[in-house]
Design an enzyme around this catalytic site. Structure first.
Site, mmCIF file in Angstrom:
data_model
loop_
_atom_site.group_PDB
_atom_site.id
_atom_site.type_symbol
_atom_site.label_atom_id
_atom_site.label_comp_id
_atom_site.label_asym_id
_atom_site.label_seq_id
_atom_site.Cartn_x
_atom_site.Cartn_y
_atom_site.Cartn_z
ATOM 1 N N LYS A 22 31.044 38.601 52.015
ATOM 2 C CA LYS A 22 31.461 37.942 50.766
ATOM 3 C C LYS A 22 32.965 38.083 50.556
ATOM 4 C CE LYS A 22 31.114 39.399 45.888
ATOM 5 N NZ LYS A 22 32.383 40.072 45.890
ATOM 6 N N ASN A 23 33.456 39.306 50.667
ATOM 7 C CA ASN A 23 34.865 39.522 50.338
ATOM 8 C C ASN A 23 35.813 38.963 51.394
ATOM 9 O OD1 ASN A 23 33.977 40.716 48.048
ATOM 10 N ND2 ASN A 23 34.594 42.804 48.578
ATOM 11 N N CYS A 116 35.989 42.504 33.458
ATOM 12 C CA CYS A 116 34.562 42.417 33.742
ATOM 13 C C CYS A 116 33.956 43.790 33.509
ATOM 14 C CB CYS A 116 34.304 41.891 35.145
ATOM 15 S SG CYS A 116 34.639 43.055 36.426
ATOM 16 N N ARG A 121 40.708 44.893 35.188
ATOM 17 C CA ARG A 121 41.080 44.002 36.279
ATOM 18 C C ARG A 121 42.228 43.042 35.944
ATOM 19 N NH1 ARG A 121 35.680 42.648 39.662
ATOM 20 N NH2 ARG A 121 37.134 42.854 41.368
ATOM 21 N N ILE A 123 45.883 40.998 36.573
ATOM 22 C CA ILE A 123 46.384 40.317 37.786
ATOM 23 C C ILE A 123 47.920 40.365 37.841
ATOM 24 C CG2 ILE A 123 44.390 38.824 38.212
ATOM 25 C CD1 ILE A 123 46.012 36.549 36.807
ATOM 26 N N ASP A 124 48.487 41.399 37.197
ATOM 27 C CA ASP A 124 49.954 41.497 37.136
ATOM 28 C C ASP A 124 50.596 41.584 38.523
ATOM 29 O OD1 ASP A 124 48.439 43.990 36.978
ATOM 30 O OD2 ASP A 124 50.366 45.011 36.967
ATOM 31 N N ASP A 306 32.975 49.731 46.418
ATOM 32 C CA ASP A 306 31.811 48.837 46.394
ATOM 33 C C ASP A 306 30.528 49.506 46.892
ATOM 34 O OD1 ASP A 306 33.301 46.843 45.313
ATOM 35 O OD2 ASP A 306 33.355 45.563 47.077
ATOM 36 N N ARG A 398 24.767 37.460 43.520
ATOM 37 C CA ARG A 398 26.179 37.112 43.700
ATOM 38 C C ARG A 398 26.670 37.568 45.070
ATOM 39 N NH1 ARG A 398 29.938 39.713 40.207
ATOM 40 N NH2 ARG A 398 31.185 38.831 41.847
HETATM 41 C C1 UD1 Z 1 38.340 43.383 45.719
HETATM 42 C C2 UD1 Z 1 36.908 43.097 46.050
HETATM 43 C C3 UD1 Z 1 36.004 44.054 45.282
HETATM 44 C C4 UD1 Z 1 36.401 45.487 45.545
HETATM 45 C C5 UD1 Z 1 37.892 45.695 45.303
HETATM 46 C C6 UD1 Z 1 38.407 47.077 45.698
HETATM 47 C C7 UD1 Z 1 36.825 40.746 46.555
HETATM 48 C C8 UD1 Z 1 36.367 39.381 46.151
HETATM 49 N N1 UD1 Z 1 36.595 41.733 45.689
HETATM 50 O O1 UD1 Z 1 38.505 43.154 44.314
HETATM 51 O O2 UD1 Z 1 34.674 43.812 45.727
HETATM 52 O O3 UD1 Z 1 35.700 46.325 44.668
HETATM 53 O O4 UD1 Z 1 38.648 44.723 46.054
HETATM 54 O O5 UD1 Z 1 38.126 47.333 47.034
HETATM 55 O O6 UD1 Z 1 37.347 40.947 47.631
HETATM 56 N N2 UD1 Z 1 44.870 45.881 39.844
HETATM 57 C C9 UD1 Z 1 45.912 45.832 38.936
HETATM 58 N N3 UD1 Z 1 46.701 44.711 38.947
HETATM 59 C C10 UD1 Z 1 46.505 43.665 39.809
HETATM 60 C C11 UD1 Z 1 45.422 43.753 40.717
HETATM 61 C C12 UD1 Z 1 44.623 44.879 40.718
HETATM 62 O O7 UD1 Z 1 46.129 46.749 38.157
HETATM 63 O O8 UD1 Z 1 47.252 42.676 39.753
HETATM 64 C C13 UD1 Z 1 43.963 47.083 39.827
HETATM 65 C C14 UD1 Z 1 42.522 46.667 39.450
HETATM 66 O O9 UD1 Z 1 42.357 46.600 38.043
HETATM 67 C C15 UD1 Z 1 41.722 47.790 40.073
HETATM 68 C C16 UD1 Z 1 42.536 48.116 41.356
HETATM 69 O O10 UD1 Z 1 43.835 47.600 41.144
HETATM 70 O O11 UD1 Z 1 41.706 48.902 39.232
HETATM 71 C C17 UD1 Z 1 41.938 47.506 42.617
HETATM 72 O O12 UD1 Z 1 41.838 46.125 42.476
HETATM 73 P P1 UD1 Z 1 41.889 45.093 43.684
HETATM 74 O O13 UD1 Z 1 42.108 45.838 44.972
HETATM 75 O O14 UD1 Z 1 42.839 44.000 43.341
HETATM 76 O O15 UD1 Z 1 40.414 44.525 43.672
HETATM 77 P P2 UD1 Z 1 39.969 43.017 43.702
HETATM 78 O O16 UD1 Z 1 40.802 42.246 44.661
HETATM 79 O O17 UD1 Z 1 39.824 42.515 42.306
#
Ligand code: UD1
Length: 419
Positions: A22-23, A116, A121, A123-124, A306, A398
């Site tokens: 999936k990822n 969520c 989460r 996206i900064d 995960d 999902r």
């Molecule tokens: C991806 C995976 C998810 C997995 C996660 C961590 C997919 C579709 N999803 O999620 O299954 O649990 O990696 O291995 O691949 N963060 C920030 N700012 C940002 C981005 C992230 O603060 O702009 C924080 C997030 O809130 C979280 C941490 O960084 O606490 C890790 O997030 P991230 O590695 O980005 O996970 P996802 O890509 O959302």
């Protein structure tokens, strides 16, 4: 209302081929926007998140054909660059469309993905990186308005975010100049995305390390790629085998993907054997797993967040006291109250769970509230005494193509019921 019914206590036995990841596939589907030709992806899992991403691609103007596990995306007629709140709400990964749309069209309007149940989460890191690549980012009430073709440059990620690394890789593949990304996530899914973009003609160095260099081609070409096996689904089934005291062979797994997952299985007392000739992993569980004094989640190659909930389910029935710490997401212990309904003794203090193993756990009526927490309930129920009924099946779907079919094949007493 559909529910999964499980009668626990039967050791899982046999062989299973794991579904595509999936990822890994979700960012590739976003990457399909980058080329004007066709993208062919084999080994595409039949999960709800993929279906949701494909329907967003269709709305943006792509033609999508699917035959069994092969998906063909033709993005020649791409006409829209907007992702609505409805789409973004259904699937957080729609944020990855930003990199693909910017790389192809030089503009993207994406509704806020929102938090969520597992955490805020933000996206900064995605937005900061895109802005440093020369994209204008405006936060408007309805979402992000991103304008301008990415130029490239040197970007340092504040944290090795998987999604931000992927978004920036996609933008960089469609940029006008070279991009250097520092502080990248090293997950196997990032390596797969780099390989996929290389098939499209991008020159990429360093995938799987902290520094990735991307030289975009003049024009991205049609691509054909096989999605790797899902290491989280494989890990879930391995933990389910441990929960039941069974023995399994899981096919379609990549050894590199298992760094960080193997050692914790061994700490539980499982014997693990690689079958290199078949890209398969053999697991032989002990009668009752041993508790793990301390385990924490970490970015790859650490123990993946995960699999944290599924591990919690196993430790709930293990012999002895365990401590499990979640370091990636703020609220990823929501499954604890459901496990307690089965008799689990778990104390939570912030991001630390202290588990006193109880055997056997008892089957009962359970409610899944998110994907991996749902998989953890299945894991616990398979090892428990008596019958469990698990609601919230749509969360499990999902990410798991057909968890009942797979576990039935391994001898589990599990079925989907229309409640
Ligand atoms: C991806 C995976 C998810 C997995 C996660 C961590 C997919 C579709 N999803 O999620 O299954 O649990 O990696 O291995 O691949 N963060 C920030 N700012 C940002 C981005 C992230 O603060 O702009 C924080 C997030 O809130 C979280 C941490 O960084 O606490 C890790 O997030 P991230 O590695 O980005 O996970 P996802 O890509 O959302």
């Amino acid at each position: 209302m559909r529910e999964i019914r499980i009668v626990g206590g039967r050791p899982l036995q046999g062989e299973i081929r794991v579904q595509g990841s999936k990822n890994a596939v979700l960012p590739m589907l976003a990457g399909a926007l980058l080329n004007r030709g066709q993208t062919v992806l084999h080994g595409c899992p039949g999960i709800a998140d993929v279906a949701a991403m494909l329907s967003v691609l269709e709305r943006l103007g792509c033609r999508v054909d699917r035959e069994r596990d092969t998906v063909v995306i033709d993005a020649k007629e791409l006409r829209d660059c907007r992702v609505t709140g409805e789409d973004a709400g259904k699937m957080r990964s729609s944020v990855l469309l930003m990199g693909g749309l910017l790389g192809r069209m030089g503009q993207a309007r994406i509704a806020y993905p929102g938090g969520c149940v597992i955490g805020k989460r933000p996206i900064d890191i995605h937005l900061c990186g895109l802005s440093e690549m020369g994209v204008s980012i405006k936060k408007e009430p309805e979402g992000i308005n991103a304008q301008g073709r990415p130029k490239g440059g040197t970007i340092r990620l504040a944290f090795p975010s998987v999604g931000a690394t992927e978004n920036l890789l996609l933008a960089a593949a469609g940029a006008s100049e070279i991009t250097v990304l520092d502080g990248c996530a090293k997950e196997p899914e990032i390596v797969a995305l780099c390989e996929f973009l290389q098939c499209m003609g991008a020159e990429i160095y360093g995938g799987g390390t902290a520094r990735i260099v991307i030289r975009p081609p003049k024009r991205l070409e049609s691509a054909e790629y096989r999605v790797p096996g899902d290491r989280i689904v494989a890990g879930t089934y391995a933990l389910a085998a441990v929960s039941t005291g069974g023995s399994l062979t899981i096919e379609g797994v990549d050894r590199a993907g298992w760094r960080g997952q193997l050692y914790p299985l061994q700490l539980l007392g499982a014997k693990v054997l690689w079958k290199e000739d078949r890209a398969a992993l053999g697991i032989q569980a002990p009668k009752r797993p041993a508790g793990i004094p301390f385990l924490d989640t970490a970015p790859y190659p650490g123990f993946p967040t995960d699999l944290q909930s599924q591990m919690l389910a196993v430790l709930a029935g293990a012999d002895g006291i365990s401590c499990l710490q979640e370091t990636i997401f703020e609220q990823r212990f929501k499954v604890i109250d459901q496990l307690r309904k089965m008799g689990a003794q778990i104390e939570q203090a912030g991001n630390l769970a202290v588990i006193e193993g109880t055997s056997p756990l008892r089957g009962t009526l359970l409610e899944a509230r998110e994907l991996r927490g749902g998989a953890a309930l299945v894991t616990a129920a398979l090892g428990a005494e008596g019958e469990s009924r698990i609601r919230g099946v749509e969360f499990i779907e999902r990410g798991y193509e057909n968890i009942c079919r797979d576990l039935q094949q391994l001898g589990g007493q599990i079925e989907m019921r229309k409640g």
